[in-house]
Design a protein around this motif. Structure first.
Motif, PDB file in Angstrom:
ATOM      1  N   ILE A 140       0.864  -1.179   0.000  1.00  0.00           N
ATOM      2  CA  ILE A 140       0.000   0.000   0.000  1.00  0.00           C
ATOM      3  C   ILE A 140       0.897   1.224   0.000  1.00  0.00           C
ATOM      4  O   ILE A 140       1.821   1.324   0.806  1.00  0.00           O
ATOM      5  CB  ILE A 140      -0.918   0.020   1.235  1.00  0.00           C
ATOM      6  CG1 ILE A 140      -1.828  -1.204   1.222  1.00  0.00           C
ATOM      7  CG2 ILE A 140      -1.739   1.313   1.267  1.00  0.00           C
ATOM      8  CD1 ILE A 140      -2.653  -1.373   2.477  1.00  0.00           C
ATOM      9  N   LYS A 141       0.606   2.142  -0.923  1.00  0.00           N
ATOM     10  CA  LYS A 141       1.391   3.376  -0.967  1.00  0.00           C
ATOM     11  C   LYS A 141       0.467   4.569  -0.997  1.00  0.00           C
ATOM     12  O   LYS A 141      -0.664   4.482  -1.479  1.00  0.00           O
ATOM     13  CB  LYS A 141       2.322   3.396  -2.170  1.00  0.00           C
ATOM     14  CG  LYS A 141       1.654   3.714  -3.487  1.00  0.00           C
ATOM     15  CD  LYS A 141       2.673   4.085  -4.551  1.00  0.00           C
ATOM     16  CE  LYS A 141       2.079   5.147  -5.446  1.00  0.00           C
ATOM     17  NZ  LYS A 141       2.978   5.992  -6.108  1.00  0.00           N
ATOM     18  N   ARG A 142       0.950   5.669  -0.451  1.00  0.00           N
ATOM     19  CA  ARG A 142       0.186   6.912  -0.529  1.00  0.00           C
ATOM     20  C   ARG A 142       0.338   7.460  -1.941  1.00  0.00           C
ATOM     21  O   ARG A 142       1.439   7.567  -2.469  1.00  0.00           O
ATOM     22  CB  ARG A 142       0.677   7.931   0.484  1.00  0.00           C
ATOM     23  CG  ARG A 142      -0.180   9.184   0.435  1.00  0.00           C
ATOM     24  CD  ARG A 142       0.089  10.125   1.556  1.00  0.00           C
ATOM     25  NE  ARG A 142      -0.767  11.299   1.396  1.00  0.00           N
ATOM     26  CZ  ARG A 142      -0.694  12.358   2.146  1.00  0.00           C
ATOM     27  NH1 ARG A 142       0.176  12.406   3.139  1.00  0.00           N
ATOM     28  NH2 ARG A 142      -1.481  13.389   1.935  1.00  0.00           N
ATOM     29  N   ALA A 143      -0.785   7.783  -2.549  1.00  0.00           N
ATOM     30  CA  ALA A 143      -0.776   8.298  -3.920  1.00  0.00           C
ATOM     31  C   ALA A 143      -0.290   9.741  -3.936  1.00  0.00           C
ATOM     32  O   ALA A 143      -0.442  10.481  -2.966  1.00  0.00           O
ATOM     33  CB  ALA A 143      -2.174   8.211  -4.512  1.00  0.00           C
ATOM     34  N   PHE A 152      -6.065  12.353   1.506  1.00  0.00           N
ATOM     35  CA  PHE A 152      -5.159  11.210   1.455  1.00  0.00           C
ATOM     36  C   PHE A 152      -5.742  10.151   0.527  1.00  0.00           C
ATOM     37  O   PHE A 152      -6.883   9.726   0.693  1.00  0.00           O
ATOM     38  CB  PHE A 152      -4.983  10.596   2.845  1.00  0.00           C
ATOM     39  CG  PHE A 152      -4.386  11.541   3.844  1.00  0.00           C
ATOM     40  CD1 PHE A 152      -3.021  11.581   4.042  1.00  0.00           C
ATOM     41  CD2 PHE A 152      -5.203  12.387   4.581  1.00  0.00           C
ATOM     42  CE1 PHE A 152      -2.464  12.449   4.966  1.00  0.00           C
ATOM     43  CE2 PHE A 152      -4.656  13.263   5.511  1.00  0.00           C
ATOM     44  CZ  PHE A 152      -3.286  13.294   5.705  1.00  0.00           C
ATOM     45  N   TYR A 153      -4.975   9.735  -0.439  1.00  0.00           N
ATOM     46  CA  TYR A 153      -5.343   8.634  -1.320  1.00  0.00           C
ATOM     47  C   TYR A 153      -4.278   7.559  -1.163  1.00  0.00           C
ATOM     48  O   TYR A 153      -3.087   7.856  -1.112  1.00  0.00           O
ATOM     49  CB  TYR A 153      -5.380   9.076  -2.786  1.00  0.00           C
ATOM     50  CG  TYR A 153      -6.596   9.870  -3.172  1.00  0.00           C
ATOM     51  CD1 TYR A 153      -7.672   9.258  -3.804  1.00  0.00           C
ATOM     52  CD2 TYR A 153      -6.679  11.236  -2.910  1.00  0.00           C
ATOM     53  CE1 TYR A 153      -8.792   9.982  -4.167  1.00  0.00           C
ATOM     54  CE2 TYR A 153      -7.796  11.969  -3.271  1.00  0.00           C
ATOM     55  CZ  TYR A 153      -8.843  11.335  -3.896  1.00  0.00           C
ATOM     56  OH  TYR A 153      -9.959  12.055  -4.251  1.00  0.00           O
ATOM     57  N   PHE A 154      -4.727   6.330  -1.078  1.00  0.00           N
ATOM     58  CA  PHE A 154      -3.818   5.197  -0.979  1.00  0.00           C
ATOM     59  C   PHE A 154      -4.165   4.197  -2.067  1.00  0.00           C
ATOM     60  O   PHE A 154      -5.345   3.989  -2.382  1.00  0.00           O
ATOM     61  CB  PHE A 154      -3.930   4.527   0.397  1.00  0.00           C
ATOM     62  CG  PHE A 154      -3.513   5.422   1.524  1.00  0.00           C
ATOM     63  CD1 PHE A 154      -2.193   5.477   1.917  1.00  0.00           C
ATOM     64  CD2 PHE A 154      -4.443   6.218   2.177  1.00  0.00           C
ATOM     65  CE1 PHE A 154      -1.799   6.317   2.953  1.00  0.00           C
ATOM     66  CE2 PHE A 154      -4.069   7.057   3.204  1.00  0.00           C
ATOM     67  CZ  PHE A 154      -2.744   7.109   3.601  1.00  0.00           C
ATOM     68  N   ASP A 204      -3.519   0.208  -3.333  1.00  0.00           N
ATOM     69  CA  ASP A 204      -3.111  -1.131  -2.924  1.00  0.00           C
ATOM     70  C   ASP A 204      -2.653  -1.884  -4.165  1.00  0.00           C
ATOM     71  O   ASP A 204      -3.387  -1.990  -5.142  1.00  0.00           O
ATOM     72  CB  ASP A 204      -4.296  -1.848  -2.268  1.00  0.00           C
ATOM     73  CG  ASP A 204      -3.975  -3.276  -1.863  1.00  0.00           C
ATOM     74  OD1 ASP A 204      -2.814  -3.702  -1.991  1.00  0.00           O
ATOM     75  OD2 ASP A 204      -4.896  -3.974  -1.415  1.00  0.00           O
ATOM     76  N   GLN A 232      -2.333  -2.818  -9.742  1.00  0.00           N
ATOM     77  CA  GLN A 232      -3.168  -1.953  -8.929  1.00  0.00           C
ATOM     78  C   GLN A 232      -4.504  -2.643  -8.698  1.00  0.00           C
ATOM     79  O   GLN A 232      -5.187  -2.993  -9.646  1.00  0.00           O
ATOM     80  CB  GLN A 232      -3.410  -0.597  -9.618  1.00  0.00           C
ATOM     81  CG  GLN A 232      -2.161   0.128 -10.020  1.00  0.00           C
ATOM     82  CD  GLN A 232      -1.610  -0.320 -11.351  1.00  0.00           C
ATOM     83  OE1 GLN A 232      -2.261  -0.970 -12.130  1.00  0.00           O
ATOM     84  NE2 GLN A 232      -0.371   0.038 -11.617  1.00  0.00           N
ATOM     85  N   TYR A 243      -8.137   1.417  -4.474  1.00  0.00           N
ATOM     86  CA  TYR A 243      -7.659   2.633  -3.834  1.00  0.00           C
ATOM     87  C   TYR A 243      -8.661   3.053  -2.771  1.00  0.00           C
ATOM     88  O   TYR A 243      -9.796   2.591  -2.751  1.00  0.00           O
ATOM     89  CB  TYR A 243      -7.461   3.760  -4.852  1.00  0.00           C
ATOM     90  CG  TYR A 243      -8.748   4.451  -5.245  1.00  0.00           C
ATOM     91  CD1 TYR A 243      -9.130   5.629  -4.630  1.00  0.00           C
ATOM     92  CD2 TYR A 243      -9.585   3.905  -6.206  1.00  0.00           C
ATOM     93  CE1 TYR A 243     -10.318   6.250  -4.965  1.00  0.00           C
ATOM     94  CE2 TYR A 243     -10.769   4.517  -6.553  1.00  0.00           C
ATOM     95  CZ  TYR A 243     -11.128   5.693  -5.930  1.00  0.00           C
ATOM     96  OH  TYR A 243     -12.302   6.287  -6.265  1.00  0.00           O
ATOM     97  N   SER A 249      -9.761   6.740  -0.348  1.00  0.00           N
ATOM     98  CA  SER A 249      -9.590   8.171  -0.169  1.00  0.00           C
ATOM     99  C   SER A 249     -10.062   8.558   1.220  1.00  0.00           C
ATOM    100  O   SER A 249     -11.114   8.115   1.673  1.00  0.00           O
ATOM    101  CB  SER A 249     -10.408   8.918  -1.225  1.00  0.00           C
ATOM    102  OG  SER A 249     -10.465  10.293  -0.936  1.00  0.00           O
TER     103      SER A 249
END
Length: 91
Positions: A8-11, A63-65, A67, A73, A76, A78
């Motif tokens: 998981i990363k922060r977009a 914040f958007y993440f 996965d 991908q 996601y 929000s």
């Protein structure tokens, strides 16, 4: 059996196109048949357009993440940080 790696990363702004694509697909598949095609397209354009998402990604309170499952991908999410609900009222 080998399990898939989940990451998981922060977009960020560079992810706006991907989020636009994922958001549109998810929304249309979820809400198909609940409104007119015109309403659907209008909503998708106003909410999931790449430029709209890029501006939201610039907001440090949004914040958007994303996965990733073995680099693909998957989903996601929000979140929006709103502090006003936690501030004591000024009287």
């Amino acid at each position: 059996m080998v399990k898939n790696a989940i990451h998981i990363k922060r977009a960020n702004v560079a992810d706006a196109q991907l989020l636009s694509h994922l958001g549109e697909i998810t929304f249309v598949e979820t809400f198909a048949g609940t409104c007119t095609d015109e309403d659907m397209q209008s909503f998708v354009k106003n909410v999931f357009e790449q430029d709209v998402l890029a501006n939201e990604l610039k907001d440090e309170n949004d914040f958007y993440f994303i996965d990733f499952d073995d680099e693909e991908q998957v989903v996601y999410m929000s979140l929006e940080e709103v502090y006003s609900a936690y501030r004591p009222s000024q009287t």
